[in-house]
Design a protein around this motif. Sequence first.
Motif, PDB file in Angstrom:
ATOM      1  N   GLY A 143       4.961   5.270 -18.586  1.00 24.79           N
ATOM      2  CA  GLY A 143       5.147   5.424 -17.148  1.00 24.79           C
ATOM      3  C   GLY A 143       3.975   6.126 -16.527  1.00 24.79           C
TER       4      GLY A 143
ATOM      5  N   GLN B  89       7.017  13.643 -10.528  1.00 24.19           N
ATOM      6  CA  GLN B  89       8.103  12.841 -11.040  1.00 24.19           C
ATOM      7  C   GLN B  89       7.510  11.767 -11.947  1.00 24.19           C
ATOM      8  N   LEU B  90       8.295  11.383 -12.925  1.00 29.89           N
ATOM      9  CA  LEU B  90       7.818  10.355 -13.837  1.00 29.89           C
ATOM     10  C   LEU B  90       8.401   9.017 -13.411  1.00 29.89           C
ATOM     11  N   ARG B  91       7.520   8.053 -13.119  1.00 33.35           N
ATOM     12  CA  ARG B  91       7.980   6.712 -12.798  1.00 33.35           C
ATOM     13  C   ARG B  91       8.017   5.922 -14.100  1.00 33.35           C
ATOM     14  N   ILE B  92       9.209   5.502 -14.493  1.00 33.74           N
ATOM     15  CA  ILE B  92       9.392   4.838 -15.780  1.00 33.74           C
ATOM     16  C   ILE B  92       8.985   3.373 -15.676  1.00 33.74           C
TER      17      ILE B  92
ATOM     18  N   ILE C 114       2.771   9.306 -13.515  1.00 29.95           N
ATOM     19  CA  ILE C 114       3.207  10.507 -12.813  1.00 29.95           C
ATOM     20  C   ILE C 114       2.958  10.340 -11.323  1.00 29.95           C
TER      21      ILE C 114
ATOM     22  N   GLU D 243      11.387  15.161 -14.111  1.00 26.92           N
ATOM     23  CA  GLU D 243      12.483  14.301 -13.698  1.00 26.92           C
ATOM     24  C   GLU D 243      12.013  12.849 -13.618  1.00 26.92           C
ATOM     25  N   ALA D 244      12.951  11.943 -13.932  1.00 25.58           N
ATOM     26  CA  ALA D 244      12.643  10.519 -13.790  1.00 25.58           C
ATOM     27  C   ALA D 244      13.888   9.794 -13.308  1.00 25.58           C
ATOM     28  N   LYS D 245      13.699   8.730 -12.542  1.00 27.10           N
ATOM     29  CA  LYS D 245      14.825   7.908 -12.096  1.00 27.10           C
ATOM     30  C   LYS D 245      14.797   6.618 -12.892  1.00 27.10           C
TER      31      LYS D 245
ATOM     32  N   ILE E  85       8.735   6.498 -23.789  1.00 24.42           N
ATOM     33  CA  ILE E  85       8.585   6.118 -22.393  1.00 24.42           C
ATOM     34  C   ILE E  85       7.135   5.818 -22.059  1.00 24.42           C
TER      35      ILE E  85
ATOM     36  N   THR F  31      19.534   9.655 -13.251  1.00 25.45           N
ATOM     37  CA  THR F  31      18.505  10.680 -13.146  1.00 25.45           C
ATOM     38  C   THR F  31      18.392  11.354 -14.505  1.00 25.45           C
TER      39      THR F  31
END
Lengths: 320, 320, 320, 320, 320, 320
Positions: free
Chosen positions: B70, B80-83, B72, B46-48, B68, B35
């Motif tokens: 990605g 959250q940010l999806r990478i 949102i 936040e990003a996973k 990065i 995280t």
Amino acid sequence: MSGIGQCKEGDAITQYLLIKSATKSVASNGKPFMTLILQDITGDIEAKLWDSSEQDEQDYTADTIVKIEGDITTFRGKLQLRIKRIRLATDQDPIEKSDLVPSAPMEITEMVDYINQFVFAIENPNIQRITRALVKKHQQPFFEYPAAVKNHHEFVSGLAYHVVSMLKLAKSITELYPDLDTDLLYAGIILHDMGKVTELSGVTAPSYTVEGKLLGHISIMANEVVQTAQELGIEGDEVTVLQHLILSHHGKTEWGSPKPPLIREAEVLHMIDNFDAKITMLNRALDKANPGDFTEKLFPMENRSFYKPAYLTNTTLVEN
Amino acid sequence: MSGIGQCKEGDAITQYLLIKSATKSVASNGKPFMTLILQDITGDIEAKLWDSSEQDEQDYTADTIVKIEGDITTFRGKLQLRIKRIRLATDQDPIEKSDLVPSAPMEITEMVDYINQFVFAIENPNIQRITRALVKKHQQPFFEYPAAVKNHHEFVSGLAYHVVSMLKLAKSITELYPDLDTDLLYAGIILHDMGKVTELSGVTAPSYTVEGKLLGHISIMANEVVQTAQELGIEGDEVTVLQHLILSHHGKTEWGSPKPPLIREAEVLHMIDNFDAKITMLNRALDKANPGDFTEKLFPMENRSFYKPAYLTNTTLVEN
Amino acid sequence: MSGIGQCKEGDAITQYLLIKSATKSVASNGKPFMTLILQDITGDIEAKLWDSSEQDEQDYTADTIVKIEGDITTFRGKLQLRIKRIRLATDQDPIEKSDLVPSAPMEITEMVDYINQFVFAIENPNIQRITRALVKKHQQPFFEYPAAVKNHHEFVSGLAYHVVSMLKLAKSITELYPDLDTDLLYAGIILHDMGKVTELSGVTAPSYTVEGKLLGHISIMANEVVQTAQELGIEGDEVTVLQHLILSHHGKTEWGSPKPPLIREAEVLHMIDNFDAKITMLNRALDKANPGDFTEKLFPMENRSFYKPAYLTNTTLVEN
Amino acid sequence: MSGIGQCKEGDAITQYLLIKSATKSVASNGKPFMTLILQDITGDIEAKLWDSSEQDEQDYTADTIVKIEGDITTFRGKLQLRIKRIRLATDQDPIEKSDLVPSAPMEITEMVDYINQFVFAIENPNIQRITRALVKKHQQPFFEYPAAVKNHHEFVSGLAYHVVSMLKLAKSITELYPDLDTDLLYAGIILHDMGKVTELSGVTAPSYTVEGKLLGHISIMANEVVQTAQELGIEGDEVTVLQHLILSHHGKTEWGSPKPPLIREAEVLHMIDNFDAKITMLNRALDKANPGDFTEKLFPMENRSFYKPAYLTNTTLVEN
Amino acid sequence: MSGIGQCKEGDAITQYLLIKSATKSVASNGKPFMTLILQDITGDIEAKLWDSSEQDEQDYTADTIVKIEGDITTFRGKLQLRIKRIRLATDQDPIEKSDLVPSAPMEITEMVDYINQFVFAIENPNIQRITRALVKKHQQPFFEYPAAVKNHHEFVSGLAYHVVSMLKLAKSITELYPDLDTDLLYAGIILHDMGKVTELSGVTAPSYTVEGKLLGHISIMANEVVQTAQELGIEGDEVTVLQHLILSHHGKTEWGSPKPPLIREAEVLHMIDNFDAKITMLNRALDKANPGDFTEKLFPMENRSFYKPAYLTNTTLVEN
Amino acid sequence: MSGIGQCKEGDAITQYLLIKSATKSVASNGKPFMTLILQDITGDIEAKLWDSSEQDEQDYTADTIVKIEGDITTFRGKLQLRIKRIRLATDQDPIEKSDLVPSAPMEITEMVDYINQFVFAIENPNIQRITRALVKKHQQPFFEYPAAVKNHHEFVSGLAYHVVSMLKLAKSITELYPDLDTDLLYAGIILHDMGKVTELSGVTAPSYTVEGKLLGHISIMANEVVQTAQELGIEGDEVTVLQHLILSHHGKTEWGSPKPPLIREAEVLHMIDNFDAKITMLNRALDKANPGDFTEKLFPMENRSFYKPAYLTNTTLVEN
């Protein structure tokens, strides 16, 4: 003529003086005598009243004006007043207590103007009206009472002068931290200690009233805010918030605030109150000390004794 | 393009971001993931990073810049940010940490000028020379370091900005209380926290150094004052007094000052320090709250939660 | 001839004595008199100087040697010295303060040897060189100063004797707990209170200097360690660690240490310091008590009064 | 074969292990599993028991010996034991708890001898007889119990080992401070914590008994002293004094002593107890830290984290 | 004839009186004199014994009965006894201490009956037998001792009277909260302070014994409970629980209880004890104050001074 | 049918339940679910609402009534409700919150009668009129509100029931200590917590209002006393004294009373309040514990865990 604070050994005086304190003792010959501390506006001096009678003890109590004829002697390096004649002042005497006690270094009228300026600078009408009504209600004592029995601002008009100093400080601070709400802060400053006109017994030589002991100026004043609001038909958040500023201004529950500050301006009010009180105590204590020496211990400041740096010239003694 | 703080659901981004914190966990399928909290100057998100490798764990640590790609998404009401892609930034990338971290709302050059003005306003030559020498010695970190790891002024140049705010406050206060010695107060303010350039590990994501933990910025700086004085051939009361201001600025022994303030200006320095820190914390917490609500709990202020009066319009949110 | 501590009622004496304290009072006949506590190495006795003049008050102050002719009387069960003649001692008189004040039960030369042994037992060259340089720098006062103004080791060479006792204890302890680093512990013990040569005003009847009050022996000494290291060109962990031992030796921030012990040997140093001080106080108080009785209250030990078991014979009174 | 503390990834083991703790959880698939901490004398390791049954939960509890077949894997950098087979040990298995738990680094017989030596060194017959009788009465548990549930000396025979260490320290100290009464101090050390054989539930994985919680080892033991004295027909001051040493050994009322130390040897007992406990905790924590690092936080030492100086070689790791 | 508490100026008296306290001083003429506080059951009065001899000082000590001839004078508004003749009372004199000291407002026989009623109301045989045995064992002092040296119930039979009051309160409370276990509560009340017959030196003018100082009534009594149980062959939970009630009745470790209350009835016992002590102190202080005034400061109640409402008529003064 | 507190595994239920708390989580499959605690008057049970929607989260919040069809399962030894159907209750449903929440074990009408009896027993007309007016003013909420958000008397009508219990206790106590002024005590008890009707948000699942947080029930109620007195035209000592009782009932400034009790009845009020609250907490915690066990930790009682003596049969469980 100069006052008791400027006398030198050998001076003969005939003067009105206020009894600041009166203590009874028994001399080694078994006879009673009294030790009086006598003041005028320029300072105070000790005097012994030998072979005092019961009548003397009843007459010469604290907060009483006497007319004294005597001369100034030295006893073990300290000036003392040798009493030749003493009598109570009467209504015929051209003297009033206020002539004999120190008071704020600002005229009452000037303080009235200054404080009113801030009352009228309050833009929120609810807060302004409550504040205005309370200043008006307590007008006379508010501008004459001391701020405390001892420690700081314990002189005539000390309460109003403390408020004036805090307002000046608040004005500067709100310019530097513009997020602060001036309405709340000004109203809080003006009202925070106003309950002292009920808590204390009077203008000179004040003691605590029964209400003062059982309720305290904090609860007394929080209460007056609600009553005033009701009389003016004002309701809502402002009334709660104003009460909170008064209730929390001692900063911590263990210092007598039923709630700690929970509003930014309440925290600032507490800090400004603290700031002005401490600086005032420090200035007075340091004025009496020489450079390179330490002051007497200051009880309300954790009994610390403060240093007056040796490299400073003693100019502050003159200025003040 | 706008920053991470202004993104909306559905936005696609390709951006440099600083890793503010990185935590490893295990998913319910037994696979590791990380995280990441990622920031730029406008905010954080936040990003996973799913199925993270050991290499990922070594690379993506706090205080590292990544690039990065990605988009949102929303997860349970929070962005959250999806990478899609992530890589470490290299020296070739046109990005620096200072581009990604918040910093004081005043230019460094402006702060240099402002503070120097006060250095030169110090009239006592001994105090001025010591202060000037120390500002010069630590020039760069002094104007870049944060004032703390967290709680208040924990941004780039936070230390200098805190000093600037305190000097402004001191200037106003000394005008209202002219007995105060401006030389001492200005020098004390400028030097009091300068030891933090040794106590903390760096400008961004700072931690405590060994010296910081074992000695603390107070002892470190008191020491530097003596050394500087010796190098300049200065002796006497001023050196002792300046050291005392630094040693006592936390106000109480239980707060880490080996001596409580025993000089008036030391007491004032402590109060001004406290004042600026608290107002700054309060302003920030209140900016995030709506009128009628309470802020999050503020740990360094006895964990209190502050009320934003309901009758206020939310204009401060806009202003700040 | 025997000293003042061995006199009996009726003895006539002609002797040099050191004024330990001098207090002015006024008799019931209104005349000033002085109460002097006079000491030689064997003990002390009270004397009244009736009808004292201002000159007497200027002359007969604490820490002054006088020559007195008088005789020993009893007043309400306590011996008292009736002064017949008194004069200040001059440079011609064959007497020195050190002849009249109690001092450590070990020769200075012996203490010098003992402590040096430990200095040279320090194996780490950086720690040894710093310690050696500081012992050398403060050589004379370090071996002559008391360890405190009162309570424990407040006699001539009390500081060095306290260090000697602590070193003995440290030696035993490090044999039992061999993980302990003797270098650090020995150096810490030797240096921890050395700042008292600056904090206190002198060898006999010491008071606190301005530096002592504003900085304290802890900060003074931590500072000297760095300076000495710089002069010797030593840098690094050892310097930080040595400073930490000095800074933390009071054990808690509320007891004046800016940092609590964060190194094992710092904790041990604090415990050994505490141990030697307490045992010394207890031994002295118990020496004056009879079996089955309680001692006077010991203020620095939470005002406790200690019991001397009744079943013990009073042999310790003799031994000591 | 080597123990669990020496295993490496890939090792297959078949071994008896003691369950140190057992925790139940639910996996993300909703099925129950247990996390076991398993120990032998060389260390401990974590293992998961997947799909655990209610029977498993009843069987595999703390302080139970199991026989396990499994292999060592790595999970996120930490060794873990993958269980292939597990069963409870039975009386037929050639294993005892004491084979699996750490114990004092001294043989019980050696400790018995050492402590008895001190019992017989007590010269006062009353004190000796009481001490001897109590050592005899509690002989077995006294030499087997730990000194605590956690923090320090929480291993088999920890209680006796703590006493041995304290006696060694006492011997050194009484040589340096010969006024101390060795009879009292030795008896006090031997008896002070003996009540723990009633306060704690057993030798391994101990918890507090009801008597332990409601009375505490201090009151339990003070009581036993009187009973023993009565059985032996001993009366008088020594009995009171011995009780006092036990009652006061925690040093302060707020730490559970109904009386603070009021006898010199009681104060020394408290300081020695404290000293041995702290050094033991510090040594263990520092053994696990590398030079230049800080230890984990030590809760019973005000949560401090201690520094292991960087300039030290890591030789203590080897020695211990 | 009326007692010393009813005398008026001018009365001549010839009477036995108990010396409550005796202090030696020196008059301004340098001659010794004694100040005696003399009491009979109706009150006390001050007397000066001028030109006292060493024999006088040995004879006229606290807790001694004297026969005095003298007359009552006034000195600065307070009655004083002018001694004409004084001598020690002898065995031939028809007087006993108990004739001269205040005692509980209930006959001993009545208290014996009342308390026994509660002993026999205890249904649990173990608890009853222990309680009964201990009341029997300490029968005489238990019904004669005061409950304290000062502050509350410090009169003859104060201990038993305090128990009686607490039992009455417990009876009422257990009727209102029927879950409470009366057995435990009654036994706890009867036994909680019984250790005072060992802690205090006697019935009149008591001081603390060595056992009292080193062990305290709490540990003394907890111990007696176990011994009594052993003598009666009683074991188990009740013994532990009864001990706990005694050990914990001060409520907090910092108030001298080695364990805080951990049983409901222990908490109630502590609250009832506290309640009866405080009301008793308050009643006595308020009896001496006039409506509208504040009492003297009550040290054991955080030094508070209590207000007697002005609207109350002073009838309570009469009643009591 | 029996309530949720009497269900057994396997039972099928269709029932109205009140949501006591609702928490959102994410399952290991990444899907949201809610954990609901559902109560009726007989107890509460946990239920999971899997795959919850945003609508569910908005609907199923604390203090909402739902109708649920489901069955009782066991999950890891604890009963759980498996939800088959759930919907919000509507105005058409024959259910009210008060049917589902525990309330005082006394009818409201009975409490009204009981309390009124005491109002009319107040003889002082000023005190009676103020008390009567305030009971009347807040009649409805006063008899319905809980006494607190948690810890004790946090059920419907808990406030009035707490007052009833305290009045009973006061009645008994004033019979035993007849000096106590029943007027003051009864009025103080009835009014002391009445401010909670403003401090708390409602009867069930209450939270603190803004007024509650900023002013507190103490200041709110002290204020109402003055207002009521003014409306009734009452002035003087009684008004001050009544206010003081309310202001001081928390006993200490650090517990939120701006003044500590300075009137005997204020002290008694504080002790009775404390007594009833603690016994109530203890009874409830002990009801859930088996003999020989300890209760859960009670946070407001210094986190103590209380012992239920093993020798007691568990009859109190039945009785209560």
